[in-house]
Every structure is written in C-alpha cells, then in structure tokens.
Write an enzyme that holds these catalytic residues in place. Sequence first.
Site, PDB file in Angstrom:
ATOM      1  CB  THR A 110      18.814  -6.527  68.234  1.00  0.00           C
ATOM      2  OG1 THR A 110      19.409  -6.700  69.775  1.00  0.00           O
ATOM      3  CG2 THR A 110      17.371  -6.869  68.141  1.00  0.00           C
ATOM      4  CB  SER A 120      11.314  -5.031  74.732  1.00  0.00           C
ATOM      5  OG  SER A 120      11.919  -4.847  73.592  1.00  0.00           O
ATOM      6  CE1 TYR A 156      14.473  -2.626  67.782  1.00  0.00           C
ATOM      7  CE2 TYR A 156      15.575  -3.166  69.833  1.00  0.00           C
ATOM      8  CZ  TYR A 156      15.722  -2.916  68.579  1.00  0.00           C
ATOM      9  OH  TYR A 156      16.951  -3.179  67.932  1.00  0.00           O
ATOM     10  CG  HIS A 157      14.619  -6.663  71.910  1.00  0.00           C
ATOM     11  ND1 HIS A 157      14.283  -5.920  73.035  1.00  0.00           N
ATOM     12  CD2 HIS A 157      15.844  -6.485  71.741  1.00  0.00           C
ATOM     13  CE1 HIS A 157      15.585  -5.293  73.406  1.00  0.00           C
ATOM     14  NE2 HIS A 157      16.409  -5.952  72.390  1.00  0.00           N
ATOM     15  CE  LYS A 165      16.168  -4.774  64.750  1.00  0.00           C
ATOM     16  NZ  LYS A 165      16.400  -3.616  63.867  1.00  0.00           N
TER      17      LYS A 165
HETATM   18  N1  LIG Z   1      22.922   1.244  68.270  1.00  0.00           N
HETATM   19  C1  LIG Z   1      22.780  -0.220  68.915  1.00  0.00           C
HETATM   20  O1  LIG Z   1      23.394  -0.290  69.792  1.00  0.00           O
HETATM   21  C2  LIG Z   1      22.082  -1.308  68.382  1.00  0.00           C
HETATM   22  C3  LIG Z   1      22.193  -2.660  68.821  1.00  0.00           C
HETATM   23  C4  LIG Z   1      21.698  -3.626  68.053  1.00  0.00           C
HETATM   24  C5  LIG Z   1      20.931  -3.416  66.866  1.00  0.00           C
HETATM   25  N2  LIG Z   1      20.597  -2.074  66.413  1.00  0.00           N
HETATM   26  C6  LIG Z   1      19.951  -1.906  65.255  1.00  0.00           C
HETATM   27  O2  LIG Z   1      20.649  -1.363  64.258  1.00  0.00           O
HETATM   28  C7  LIG Z   1      19.898  -0.283  63.426  1.00  0.00           C
HETATM   29  C8  LIG Z   1      20.405   1.218  63.633  1.00  0.00           C
HETATM   30  O3  LIG Z   1      20.403   1.439  64.900  1.00  0.00           O
HETATM   31  P1  LIG Z   1      20.818   3.196  65.387  1.00  0.00           P
HETATM   32  O4  LIG Z   1      21.260   2.840  66.694  1.00  0.00           O
HETATM   33  O5  LIG Z   1      21.738   3.552  64.318  1.00  0.00           O
HETATM   34  O6  LIG Z   1      19.352   3.543  65.540  1.00  0.00           O
HETATM   35  P2  LIG Z   1      18.841   5.143  64.922  1.00  0.00           P
HETATM   36  O7  LIG Z   1      17.663   5.316  65.444  1.00  0.00           O
HETATM   37  O8  LIG Z   1      19.838   6.013  65.282  1.00  0.00           O
HETATM   38  O9  LIG Z   1      18.869   5.077  63.296  1.00  0.00           O
HETATM   39  C9  LIG Z   1      17.714   4.689  62.407  1.00  0.00           C
HETATM   40  C10 LIG Z   1      17.591   5.684  61.480  1.00  0.00           C
HETATM   41  O10 LIG Z   1      16.438   5.114  60.790  1.00  0.00           O
HETATM   42  C11 LIG Z   1      15.417   6.060  60.769  1.00  0.00           C
HETATM   43  N3  LIG Z   1      14.122   5.295  60.165  1.00  0.00           N
HETATM   44  C12 LIG Z   1      13.559   4.835  61.304  1.00  0.00           C
HETATM   45  N4  LIG Z   1      12.431   4.315  60.753  1.00  0.00           N
HETATM   46  C13 LIG Z   1      12.386   4.837  59.655  1.00  0.00           C
HETATM   47  C14 LIG Z   1      11.494   4.571  58.490  1.00  0.00           C
HETATM   48  N5  LIG Z   1      10.075   3.884  58.716  1.00  0.00           N
HETATM   49  N6  LIG Z   1      11.651   5.233  57.327  1.00  0.00           N
HETATM   50  C15 LIG Z   1      12.754   5.922  57.271  1.00  0.00           C
HETATM   51  N7  LIG Z   1      13.618   6.052  58.081  1.00  0.00           N
HETATM   52  C16 LIG Z   1      13.442   5.551  59.369  1.00  0.00           C
HETATM   53  C17 LIG Z   1      15.700   7.016  61.779  1.00  0.00           C
HETATM   54  O11 LIG Z   1      15.251   8.458  61.451  1.00  0.00           O
HETATM   55  C18 LIG Z   1      17.118   6.887  62.257  1.00  0.00           C
HETATM   56  O12 LIG Z   1      17.933   8.004  61.590  1.00  0.00           O
HETATM   57  C19 LIG Z   1      18.236  -0.553  64.287  1.00  0.00           C
HETATM   58  O13 LIG Z   1      17.840  -1.374  63.157  1.00  0.00           O
HETATM   59  C20 LIG Z   1      18.721  -1.051  65.505  1.00  0.00           C
HETATM   60  O14 LIG Z   1      17.488  -1.921  65.821  1.00  0.00           O
HETATM   61  C21 LIG Z   1      21.458  -1.039  67.019  1.00  0.00           C
END
Ligand SMILES: NC(=O)c1ccc[n+]([C@@H]2O[C@H](COP(=O)([O-])OP(=O)(O)OC[C@H]3O[C@@H](n4cnc5c(N)ncnc54)[C@H](O)[C@@H]3O)[C@@H](O)[C@H]2O)c1
Length: 418
Positions: free
Chosen positions: A144, A179, A181-182, A185
Amino acid sequence: MRVFIAGIDGYLGWPLAQHLAARGHTVAGADALLRRAWVGERGSVSAVPIAPVYERLAAFRELSGGPLPFSPLDLRDHPALGRALAAFAPDAVVHLAECPSAPYSMIDFRHADFVQSNNVSGTLSLLFAMREHCPGAHLVKLGTMGEYGTPDLDIPEGFFDVEFRGRRDRLPFPRQAGSWYHWSKVFDSQNVGFACRLWGLAATDVMQGVVYGSWCPPADPRLNSRLDFDEAFGTAVNRFCCQTVIGRPITPYGGGTQSRGLLSLADCLQCLTLVLEHPAAPGEYRVVNQLRDVLSVGRLAELVRDAARALGIDARIAAVDNPRDEAEAHHYNPDSEKLRELGFKPSAPIGAELRQMIGDLLPHADRVRAHADRLPPTVHWRRPQISSVPNPAEEGTRNERETAADHDDGGRGPHRPA
Ligand SMILES: NC(=O)c1ccc[n+]([C@@H]2O[C@H](COP(=O)([O-])OP(=O)(O)OC[C@H]3O[C@@H](n4cnc5c(N)ncnc54)[C@H](O)[C@@H]3O)[C@@H](O)[C@H]2O)c1
C-alpha cells in the site's frame, strides 16, 4: 498464463478473477472468507449484495465456460497452501489475502495482533510454499502507498539514491506507516525483498493507492463484488458514495487537507494485469507505485457531492473530527511512472466512475440505511476505544444474524481474531 489469486473472494480478488479469465488467462484461487466475517463482526454488510462463494463459482463457470479451482484455506495453513499451489502449478501468484483495514487494526491489542500475525505469517507461509512448489512463478504482492507515510520529500517507486559521508548507495525508501495494519505491509515488503535476494524469487510489490468503485456486471448479480461502507472496511470514497445514497452528509475527517493516491477499481485491474503480463525477472524485487490521481480528502468529498448532484441527489458535506493520528497539511508527490511505462492508460475520469458507483448503489440504499450507525468513526488512534459495536466474543448478535445471508463461510462459522 495460469494465475493463482490468494484472497479471491475479496473486493479486488473477485473482479480480478473475472477480468483475467476474460483475457484468456486460467485462474484458480484461495480464500478463508475472513472479510465476510470481519464486516459481520463490525455489525455491517456489503452495500452491494454478494452471493455465497460457491454460487459465485457456479456463475463464473457458467459465464466463462470453465471452472475456477477454489481452495477454502487460510494462508497460514502451510501444508494446505502447498498442496493447492502444487496442484495448480501457477505461472503467477497474486497475493491479496490480508486484512486491509487500518481502523480494524487500531481497535485494541487483540485486533492489532491478529492483523499483524495474519498478514505477516500468511505472507511468510506463501513465500515458503512458492519456494517449494512453484519457485519460478512471479509473485505479485499487494502492498500500500500507506507504507511510505507522508514524508516531506517526493516518494520514489521503492528505492532512492542516497549519499552519506561521501559514499553513495541505492536503498529502500524509508517507510513511515501510520497504523498497525500499515506496519504489517512494511514487514511484508521486507520479507518479500529478502526472499527475492535469498532464493531468486521474482516479485512485484505493488504500493497501491486507495481503490474506489463498484463491480456489478449486468450479466449476473452473482458476479457482483462487495462494497463496504462501515468505518473499518469502507474506504473513503466508497463510504462517501454510500452516504449520498441515503441522504446523509459526506463526512471527510478533520480539515480534509490530507492527500492520498487513488485509482478506480477498473484501473486497478488494468494495472495488475499489466504487471502480471510483464513479470519481474528471477531474483528481482520490483516495486511499483499504483495510483492514478493524488487528491485531498476534502476534494474527494466535493467530487462525490458533485457526482451525486448530477444524479439529482441533494448531497452535502459535513466534516467530522479526525479519529486518526495523521498529518493534515503535508507534502505529497509520489512517482508513478513504471506502470505508465508498461502501458497503463487511465480509464474513465473520476467523476464518471463516481456517478457509475452511485448509480449502482441506489437500488441498495435500504441496506446502507439499515446499517447507517456503522458509518461514523468510533475507533480512535490515540484514545482507548469505547466501542459501540457488538462484542465479537458474543455469539449470534443481531447484526450477525441479519448478515448471515451474505456470509457463506463453508459451514465453519465466522473467523475471528484469536
Ligand atoms: N482496497 C483498497 O483500497 C486497497 C488499497 C491498498 C492496498 N490494498 C491491498 O490489496 C489487498 C486486497 O484488498 P481488498 O480491498 O480486496 O481486501 P479484501 O479484504 O476485500 O480481500 C482480501 C481477501 O483475502 C482473504 N484473506 C485475508 N486473510 C487471509 C488468510 N490468512 N488466508 C486466506 N484468505 C485470507 C479475505 O477473506 C478477503 O476475501 C490487500 O492486501 C490490501 O491490503 C487494498
């Protein structure tokens, strides 16, 4: 290309599977369905109704003409993950399977500990499983832009040249996450870079901006992707759009001068596809900054207001106190050249995307209205939490029962932080 998507049931993973299949790639995936449980734990639902996972897979098979091998596993179950990778033999692995919420990680120790161990251990498990079962596959890892924080310098794509006491080197650009969370990453980025150096893994670490937008293909509602609006899982723009469809004010946090990199869901799919189709070399740890626009939160609120008004909605803005510990007036100028060099062409302008999203949300306004108490921030970065959400330790709360229809969890019940 054979692409394994870890986190395929999520906001980005499910549209990515459809997008890649439409381009002729063969897709498989894994997901522990945690996101469904986390949103339930926070007492909310996806604004756009989503189908249980096995109905999604059936729709994918009917519409794409082929099956999607799916493993309902947790990445931290290392043997199961190894078996899934060995069986599919991917050319590339997209790793989305992490808890993506800063507020969720800031609730208390239990949530901070869960987010960091889920994300860091899951990534480590995947790195070792790839080394053993598909060492030649390209890893596309979602990081991120929040890893960098808001330094008083321009932000390069991962690395910068430093001169110190007469010597020069090219080093990772400092990470200053905001955070728990961050920080998870940031730890992942270090581990992925180390695996590239150590084992010759090819990896692209995607420093992604905030993604906004809906995914509601007219062909079949089972293909819809989720869109959250609660304070923990609803990202700013998506939350703002949900506020407009129920006639609530749009609520930027604080002065609204915080700037962030953003891109639409359609642009995110285009960028991830470009990265997959132009892989990193063996041993290369490539970092790309994935964003399209840099905008302040206040400007975003205005853009959402204007998009809503264009659709006849009387939208207005009412800022609320900022629950986060973040700089509100700061320099922000990230580079994002590498994706453009790979061919990234931004799709529709942000106003058109916002109008599309609000239009997709309007038929589901009642779902948002029924959970509108989940919109205001209750998680504060500095103060101990006095949370009004249901206690996750209590089984069968009102909201969990209400949202059960959304939570096809393979019969195993909600996954909660241990
Ligand atoms: N959506 C955004 O704006 C955004 C921005 C920057 C980075 N990201 C990164 O992109 C990725 C996807 O984001 P998203 O918005 O689709 O999130 P999301 O939570 O909708 O999707 C993540 C999926 O991974 C699954 N998951 C999590 N931990 C798991 C584990 N240990 N084993 C198996 N499955 C697991 C969850 O059930 C979920 O379906 C993440 O890594 C997030 O940090 C997202």
